[in-house]
Design a protein around this motif. Structure first.
Motif, short mmCIF file in Angstrom:
data_model
loop_
_atom_site.label_atom_id
_atom_site.label_comp_id
_atom_site.label_asym_id
_atom_site.label_seq_id
_atom_site.Cartn_x
_atom_site.Cartn_y
_atom_site.Cartn_z
N SER A 1 -34.45 35.84 90.86
CA SER A 1 -35.22 34.89 89.87
C SER A 1 -34.23 33.63 90.28
N ASN A 2 -35.04 32.67 90.59
CA ASN A 2 -34.92 30.89 90.89
C ASN A 2 -34.49 30.10 89.26
N SER B 1 -36.15 37.52 78.86
CA SER B 1 -36.46 38.38 78.59
C SER B 1 -37.81 39.12 79.80
N LEU B 2 -37.30 40.20 79.69
CA LEU B 2 -38.83 40.85 80.64
C LEU B 2 -38.76 42.88 79.75
N LYS B 3 -40.80 43.05 80.46
CA LYS B 3 -41.27 43.55 79.40
C LYS B 3 -41.67 44.67 80.92
N CYS B 4 -41.89 45.67 80.88
CA CYS B 4 -42.43 46.76 82.41
C CYS B 4 -43.59 47.15 81.49
N VAL B 5 -45.74 46.92 81.98
CA VAL B 5 -46.47 46.52 81.83
C VAL B 5 -47.13 47.95 81.88
N THR C 1 -41.72 39.09 83.32
CA THR C 1 -40.68 38.01 82.60
C THR C 1 -40.89 36.36 82.17
N SER C 2 -39.38 35.92 81.16
CA SER C 2 -39.70 34.45 80.62
C SER C 2 -38.66 34.05 80.68
N LEU D 1 -44.46 37.45 87.66
CA LEU D 1 -45.29 38.50 87.47
C LEU D 1 -44.50 39.15 88.71
N TRP D 2 -43.74 40.42 88.61
CA TRP D 2 -43.32 41.08 89.82
C TRP D 2 -43.68 42.54 89.65
N LYS D 3 -43.37 42.68 91.06
CA LYS D 3 -44.38 44.12 91.20
C LYS D 3 -42.71 44.95 92.08
#
Length: 375
Positions: free
Chosen positions: A82-83, A88-92, A100-101, A110-112
């Motif tokens: 991440s740049n 914070s990170l949560k799984c969907v 993430t935020s 959003l990440w995959k």
């Protein structure tokens, strides 16, 4: 205070399991992913913060004999960069997506997690920021698999459907107080906690409905507060969820969401000194131990309390267990000792916790149960 050698000797009888690892960079989040994976991420201000999904040691997959393992059993399964700092990170739930935020604004990334033949976590899209807002607190729930709850102040709280990026709920509030946390209590009810201690309840079935401000007589001025929502026992009503509110001066209040203005119990925790910035203040309920919670963010320790004997009168209870392992880590360049930045409970193993500190240390530990305490 014990020396490091004395603590290691004590560990043989204090812990059922103790694993210590060193991350490449410190993390301020420990998030469980499907399959007993653990997500961590860097929070440095410079670019190139890693997001990693880790495979924990075998003892967290199946019960084995007592083990005190220095770093060797934690494996990187996949990762990305991440740049921006990841706070914070949560799984969907029910997807291969992560959200993430982090600074400098309230946008979400959003990440995959790629297919099994790849070890890469790839960025896929973003949910734009609210103008002028600081980084957003986020929450997800299995009850609404594609929803993410996010916001940095009560008047900026939204629920967004992840893949369509459509707003399905916007909180109606005039409060611009900083949020310290938010959570889904169930698939229809959300709870917000402001840094100054105010609590708000919302109902997602009223997309433009006002937030319900909750009276909080336990929030004296000058303190910063965070909250932890309890886990719902199978078959229990959502309204039976206990809420713990923790202040930067160590005040801890337990309340029932049905009567948050009347604390069930209050206590003054034994902390070495107030947490001035309260940046890493954390309180969490054990998912598999009735009445058991943990607090951290004051120093290099994690305190575990059994609240079943607490009452409504203020007092100073003794912790059931104190994890001191991070205290013996390397000091920062400015001479400060390590500070615990995050902790979390194992979802199934009753007395197993993970904790991380500002020196990059990551510990997985399961304390020996004294008779009749926490379980």
């Amino acid at each position: 205070m014990e020396t490091e050698d004395e603590w290691l000797v004590l560990s043989l009888r204090l812990y059922e399991d103790l694993h210590t690892f060193e991350l490449q960079a410190p993390t301020r989040l420990l998030e469980w992913a499907p399959g007993n994976r653990v997500c961590v991420a860097g929070y440095g201000q410079a670019g190139g913060n890693e997001i990693l999904r880790l495979l924990p040691p075998p003892s967290l997959q199946a019960k084995e004999t007592q083990s005190l393992f220095p770093e060797r059993d934690l494996k990187v399964e996949c990762g990305g960069f991440s740049n921006r700092p990841v706070y914070s990170l949560k799984c969907v739930p029910d997807t291969s997506l992560l959200v993430t935020s982090g600074p400098p604004d309230s946008s979400l990334q959003l990440w995959k997690v790629s297919a099994e033949d790849s070890d890469v976590i790839k960025p896929v899209s973003a949910i734009p920021a609210e103008k002028g807002q600081s980084w957003a607190r986020i929450a997800t729930t299995a009850g609404r698999a594609q929803w993410v709850l996010h916001g940095s102040t009560p008047d900026s709280v939204h629920i967004t459907e992840v893949e369509s990026r459509k707003n399905v709920y916007v909180a109606a509030s005039r409060s611009s107080e900083e949020l310290s946390g938010l959570a889904f209590l169930d698939c229809n009810t959300l709870l917000l906690c402001c840094a100054k201690g105010q609590l708000y309840l919302g109902d997602v079935r009223q997309p433009q409905g006002p937030l319900e401000a909750v009276s909080v007589p336990w929030a004296p001025g000058g303190e910063r507060w965070c909250m932890g929502a309890g886990h719902i026992a199978p078959g229990s009503a959502p309204s039976s969820q206990p809420i713990a509110c923790l202040s930067s001066r160590g005040h801890l209040t337990l309340t029932d969401v049905r009567k948050t203005s009347e604390p069930l119990a209050s206590a003054k925790c034994s902390i070495p000194s107030p947490s001035c910035g309260a940046e890493f203040l954390c309180v969490s309920w054990a998912p598999a131990l009735e009445g058991c919670l943990a607090i951290s963010g004051f120093d290099g320790t994690v305190h575990v309390y059994d609240t079943r004997s607490w009452d409504s009168s203020a007092r100073t209870p003794q912790p059931t267990f104190v994890h001191k392992g991070h205290v013996f880590g390397e000091q920062a360049s400015n001479g400060d000792p390590p500070l615990v930045t995050a902790h979390t409970w194992h979802p199934q193993k009753p007395r197993t916790l993970l904790s991380a500190a500002s020196d990059g240390s990551l510990h997985i530990w399961d304390w020996v149960q004294p008779g009749g305490m926490c379980g």
